[in-house]
Design a protein around this motif. Structure first.
Motif, short mmCIF file in Angstrom:
data_model
loop_
_atom_site.label_atom_id
_atom_site.label_comp_id
_atom_site.label_asym_id
_atom_site.label_seq_id
_atom_site.Cartn_x
_atom_site.Cartn_y
_atom_site.Cartn_z
N LYS A 163 13.65 12.03 4.46
CA LYS A 163 14.93 11.42 4.07
C LYS A 163 14.71 10.06 3.41
CE LYS A 163 17.82 13.68 7.55
NZ LYS A 163 16.97 14.33 8.51
N LEU A 164 13.78 10.04 2.49
CA LEU A 164 13.44 8.78 1.83
C LEU A 164 14.46 8.46 0.73
CD1 LEU A 164 11.54 6.41 1.12
CD2 LEU A 164 10.20 8.01 -0.25
N LYS A 165 15.08 7.27 0.86
CA LYS A 165 15.96 6.82 -0.23
C LYS A 165 15.13 5.83 -1.02
CE LYS A 165 19.90 7.19 2.84
NZ LYS A 165 19.18 7.00 4.12
N GLU A 166 14.38 6.39 -1.95
CA GLU A 166 13.31 5.62 -2.55
C GLU A 166 13.76 4.28 -3.12
OE1 GLU A 166 10.53 7.65 -5.29
OE2 GLU A 166 10.33 5.66 -6.18
N LEU A 167 14.78 4.34 -3.97
CA LEU A 167 15.19 3.11 -4.65
C LEU A 167 15.64 2.05 -3.66
CD1 LEU A 167 15.17 2.46 -7.61
CD2 LEU A 167 17.66 2.74 -7.59
N LYS A 168 16.50 2.48 -2.75
CA LYS A 168 17.07 1.53 -1.79
C LYS A 168 15.97 0.93 -0.89
CE LYS A 168 20.63 1.20 1.69
NZ LYS A 168 20.54 1.79 2.97
N TYR A 225 0.83 -1.20 0.00
CA TYR A 225 0.00 0.00 0.00
C TYR A 225 0.88 1.26 0.00
CZ TYR A 225 -3.83 3.17 1.19
OH TYR A 225 -4.74 4.20 1.19
N THR A 226 2.00 1.19 0.69
CA THR A 226 2.89 2.35 0.71
C THR A 226 3.48 2.57 -0.68
OG1 THR A 226 3.38 1.75 2.99
CG2 THR A 226 4.76 3.45 2.03
N LEU A 227 3.79 1.48 -1.37
CA LEU A 227 4.29 1.62 -2.75
C LEU A 227 3.24 2.30 -3.63
CD1 LEU A 227 6.08 -1.85 -3.28
CD2 LEU A 227 7.17 0.41 -3.15
N LYS A 228 1.99 1.89 -3.44
CA LYS A 228 0.90 2.51 -4.23
C LYS A 228 0.80 4.00 -3.89
CE LYS A 228 -2.32 -1.23 -5.03
NZ LYS A 228 -3.41 -1.91 -4.38
N ALA A 229 0.96 4.30 -2.60
CA ALA A 229 0.87 5.71 -2.18
C ALA A 229 1.97 6.53 -2.85
CB ALA A 229 0.97 5.81 -0.66
N ILE A 230 3.16 5.93 -2.96
CA ILE A 230 4.27 6.63 -3.62
C ILE A 230 3.89 6.91 -5.09
CG2 ILE A 230 6.66 6.39 -4.44
CD1 ILE A 230 7.32 5.00 -1.79
N ASP A 231 3.36 5.90 -5.75
CA ASP A 231 2.95 6.08 -7.15
C ASP A 231 1.95 7.21 -7.27
OD1 ASP A 231 4.55 4.13 -8.03
OD2 ASP A 231 2.98 2.59 -8.24
N TYR A 232 0.97 7.19 -6.39
CA TYR A 232 -0.09 8.20 -6.45
C TYR A 232 0.50 9.61 -6.26
CZ TYR A 232 -3.99 11.17 -5.12
OH TYR A 232 -4.87 12.21 -5.04
N LEU A 233 1.34 9.74 -5.24
CA LEU A 233 1.89 11.07 -4.95
C LEU A 233 2.78 11.57 -6.08
CD1 LEU A 233 2.67 10.70 -1.14
CD2 LEU A 233 0.83 12.02 -2.18
N LYS A 234 3.56 10.65 -6.64
CA LYS A 234 4.45 11.06 -7.74
C LYS A 234 3.63 11.54 -8.94
CE LYS A 234 8.63 8.40 -7.94
NZ LYS A 234 9.16 7.05 -8.17
N SER A 281 13.25 -1.16 -2.87
CA SER A 281 13.65 -2.44 -3.48
C SER A 281 13.65 -3.55 -2.42
CB SER A 281 15.00 -2.32 -4.20
OG SER A 281 15.98 -1.95 -3.27
N ARG A 282 13.98 -3.21 -1.18
CA ARG A 282 13.87 -4.25 -0.14
C ARG A 282 12.39 -4.61 0.09
NH1 ARG A 282 16.04 -7.27 4.13
NH2 ARG A 282 14.69 -7.25 5.96
N TRP A 283 11.54 -3.59 0.12
CA TRP A 283 10.11 -3.89 0.32
C TRP A 283 9.62 -4.86 -0.77
CZ3 TRP A 283 7.78 1.76 0.74
CH2 TRP A 283 8.41 2.44 1.79
#
Ligand code: BGC
Length: 768
Positions: free
Chosen positions: A533-538, A509-518, A541-543
């Motif tokens: 201080k979000l290191k999005e890629l790093k 759900y957090t990944l979806k939220a990122i997509d929505y916000l972007k 990718s673990r998630w």
């Protein structure tokens, strides 16, 4: 179980005094107005068994905890909503002989709580040792129209004598909590004052320094005519009173109207508290009891208009659902995001009056369906504001980089719970908080709640799961070790299905939220990335790896997910084979026996199946229900509502009804033998869900309301209402048809039994 409460559609009635059950009745007939509340204690002296309780919203004390073996990360205190100054007191004596129902012979007795208007009434005829017979009638309410005010009308009639009646209205701050850990007195006096019939007791809590000013004023009438008796006041520590005596003849009736103001520093600065109390008292006495009560009736009528559920053909069920709705409505009005809904509300001390995952999981849906949107948003903001403390809490346990663990129990964001297997391990609460954000957005369509609020919380929760989950070389999967699921009859287990499912779902759900916000708010998103201080890629990718490779315990034979690793090693003897004398097991068995047993306290695996129903097909839901329901003892009040909804969704209507009655009348019939401690306020939200989502089959999919309604056998019809986005809808189901009336100005599209319908504004839709 008990069944001395009379069945009635609008009232909770006790006929005849059930002395032994007094604590239960005191809980059941509790009144409140969101700002304060109290148990149905008597106004006059009562020396029999009673739990005295008046509570003021948000005013708590950090009681020092008792712990055997201290663990790092334990909180120092357990926040308790305090028993506060008693404002109801009116002592009565006749020629010096005190009225005390514990000592008098009770000739008749009746009390009820009218849920239509929040009015608590009591009447009795008592014979004192002197042979004097008196009739007393009292009415009392806490105003939801003016939340600073309470009012009492108390009448005393001499039935067989002439003589003196002495009345002593008082305010008393000499109160304690029964459950205080070190018998400490939590309050100190700031000031007291009494001037004629007007006075106050002004108190402050130790350590937390909340101040509460409780004022009274009163007037008296004899046989309906206002009198101005000579008053004699008394002032002691934390106490004021103003006493008067009147001569009465046989048949005379003395009436006292007492008004109270209960005002705390949550709403006024210290310097204005006393003045605000005086003003509220003035307002109350200028209006008088009848006008105040007329306002109360009006305010309650408005509340019932959007939240009432009607059932024709089953008074017990009708009383049950109204009782649940009434109690929820008087506990939380939703106008203050600092407040929340405690498991006991204003009805008792147990659970400390603070916030659990119950709010998000069980109460939020009720508020979404029946209150203005702001009310649900305030419940979410409560957690948003506690986020920094949740991050600190996680740090104490060794988590880093903005990971948050919300407390199991809290009042101000700090953890108050101190049993390691719950405090540190019952972490599914983080999942419930994430789910509530989804639930709110899904129901209201307020997607923009994600920025700035929702996303910050989701990110912190995802960071927590990402650190809490580890890779198992042995399983070649990610695992979640050392947890306690909602079923607290298992502790410190590995891979609890519900907790792991919530963790993975939160990451998705957090990944979806990122997509929505972007996509929708790129600039806002950039700001959030910096701030958090979000290191999005790093990070993501673990998630994604966890989402792909999470381990869930599964039984390939039965084709079901297992509650946790090793669940099948247990002796799977169904609850139906337990001896009645073994129930409830939490009162009869040793803890180790409970832990080794297969018995489930409350919905656990079934909790995620309920929340994520659309991810399971019907056969799979049936298989899980048939495996877990026979092992569930429902010893948490939060259990049967979930089972009711699932039973309804797989067409087990009888089971749904059985489970519904259990949740709806849990307190009224004292199913779990604990109503004496207070009511199960948060599970009342579950009762509402069991109705609307169980019988009504309500779900929100793709922004639309969906229904699969059915009507229980013995009922003629039922109806309920929902606020949904801009619309207000009324649903009615009877044996022949389901109809929906659109009370609003907007057109609606909805789905009933899979079929799409259009419902124009102010029109009705009827489906045979
Ligand atoms: C339940 C918890 C709940 C708490 C407060 C416990 O008995 O197991 O799930 O949060 O009560 O209602």
């Amino acid at each position: 179980m008990k069944n001395y409460i009379k069945h009635d559609e609008w009232k909770i009635i006790e006929e005849g005094f059930h002395r032994e059950e007094n604590r239960i009745t005191e809980s059941l007939l509790s009144i409140g107005n969101g700002r304060s509340g109290q148990r149905a204690n008597f106004e006059e002296k009562y020396s029999g068994d009673s739990l005295q309780g008046s509570y003021v919203a948000g005013v708590y004390y950090p009681d020092k905890t008792r712990v055997g073996w201290w663990k790092n990360g334990y909180p120092e205190y357990f926040a308790k909503i305090l028993n506060a100054t008693n404002w109801i007191g009116i002592n009565i004596s006749f020629d010096g002989e005190e009225l005390d129902l514990s000592k008098a012979e009770i000739l008749t007795f009746y009390r009820d709580l009218d849920m239509k208007s929040g009015l608590l009434s009591r009447s009795f005829v008592a014979k004192l040792s002197s042979g004097k017979e008196v009739e007393v009638k009292s009415k009392r309410f806490l105003s939801i129209a003016d939340q600073e005010i309470g009012a009492i009308r108390y009448t005393v009639k001499a039935l067989n004598f002439s003589g003196k009646i002495t009345a002593t209205p008082y305010i008393d701050g000499n109160v304690v909590n029964e459950d205080s850990n070190y018998d400490e007195n939590f309050w100190i006096e700031k000031a007291t004052q009494i001037n004629g019939s007007v006075g106050f007791v002004y108190m402050e809590t130790k350590k937390t320094a909340f101040q509460v000013c409780t004022g009274m004023s009163f007037r008296a009438c004899l046989n309906g005519t206002r009198i101005e008796p000579q008053l004699s006041s008394d002032q002691k520590e934390k106490y004021i009173s103003s006493e008067f005596t009147v001569e009465v003849k046989n048949g005379d009736e003395l009436c006292i109207e007492k008004y109270a103001a209960i005002i705390s520093t949550l709403y006024y600065p210290e310097t204005k508290l006393q003045n605000a109390t005086e003003k509220a008292l003035k307002r109350a006495s200028e209006k008088g009891f009848d006008k105040l009560f007329a306002d109360q009736e009006k305010a309650w009528a408005k509340r019932w208009e959007t939240s009432d559920i009607r059932i024709e053909g089953d008074v017990a069920a009708q009383q049950g659902i109204r009782f649940n709705i009434f109690q929820l409505n008087q506990t939380y009005l939703g106008d203050d995001e600092r407040l929340n809904i405690g498991p006991k509300g204003f009805t008792g001390e147990k659970y400390g009056g603070v916030t659990y995952w119950d709010t998000e999981a069980y109460c939020l849906p009720f508020e979404l369906g029946t209150s203005p949107q702001m009310v649900s948003k305030n419940l979410l903001l409560y957690r948003y504001k506690h986020l920094p403390k949740a991050i600190e809490n996680a740090e104490k346990l060794g988590f880093t980089d903005g990971a948050a663990l919300y407390p199991m129990v809290t009042i101000n964001g700090e953890e108050c719970h101190n049993e390691w297997e719950i405090t540190f391990e019952e972490i599914h609460r983080n999942g419930a908080i994430a789910y509530a954000i989804y639930n709110y957005i899904n129901y209201t369509g307020d997607q923009d709640y994600l920025a700035p609020y929702g996303f910050e919380v989701l990110l912190a929760l995802s960071r927590f799961w990402s650190q809490r989950i580890n890779w198992s070389e042995e399983k070649k999967k990610f695992v979640l070790l050392g947890v306690t699921g909602p079923n607290e009859y298992e502790n410190n287990v590995n891979n609890n299905f519900h907790t792991s499912y919530m963790a993975v779902w939160t990451l998705k759900y957090t990944l979806k939220a990122i997509d929505y916000l972007k996509r929708e708010h790129p600039l806002l998103y950039e700001d959030l990335v910096k701030k958090l201080k979000l290191k999005e890629l790093k990070e993501t990718s673990r998630w994604k790896k966890i989402i792909k490779d999470m381990y869930f315990p599964y039984d390939f034979g039965r084709k079901i997910y297992l509650q946790q690793d090793g669940f099948l090693d247990k002796e799977l003897i169904p609850v139906s084979q337990l001896k009645p004398e073994d129930r409830p097991i939490n009162q009869k068995w040793s803890w180790d026996r409970i832990l080794r047993s297969p018995y489930i306290k409350q919905a656990d695996t079934l909790q995620s199946i309920f929340w994520f129903e659309d991810e399971f097909d019907k056969e799979s839901i049936e298989r899980h229900f048939d495996f877990y329901e026979p092992l569930t003892v429902h010893e948490s009040s939060l259990s049967s509502c979930i089972h009711a909804i699932l039973a309804a969704s797989i067409g087990r209507q009888e089971k749904a009804y059985e489970m519904y009655l259990r949740t709806a009348r849990l307190d009224l019939d004292d199913y779990n033998n604990d109503t004496c401690d207070g009511l199960h306020i948060t599970s009342m939200g579950g009762t509402w869900m069991a109705f609307v989502q169980g019988f009504g089959g309500m779900r929100v999919r793709n922004g639309q309301l969906n229904f699969t309604p059915f009507i229980p056998e013995g009922w003629n019809s039922y109806s309920f209402r929902l606020n949904f986005r801009e619309a207000h809808l009324e649903f009615k189901m009877d044996k022949k048809q389901f109809s929906v009336y659109n009370h609003s100005k907007v057109n609606m599209d909805l789905v009933v039994h899979g079929q799409q319908y259009h419902l124009p504004a102010r029109k009705e839709l009827t489906i045979k």
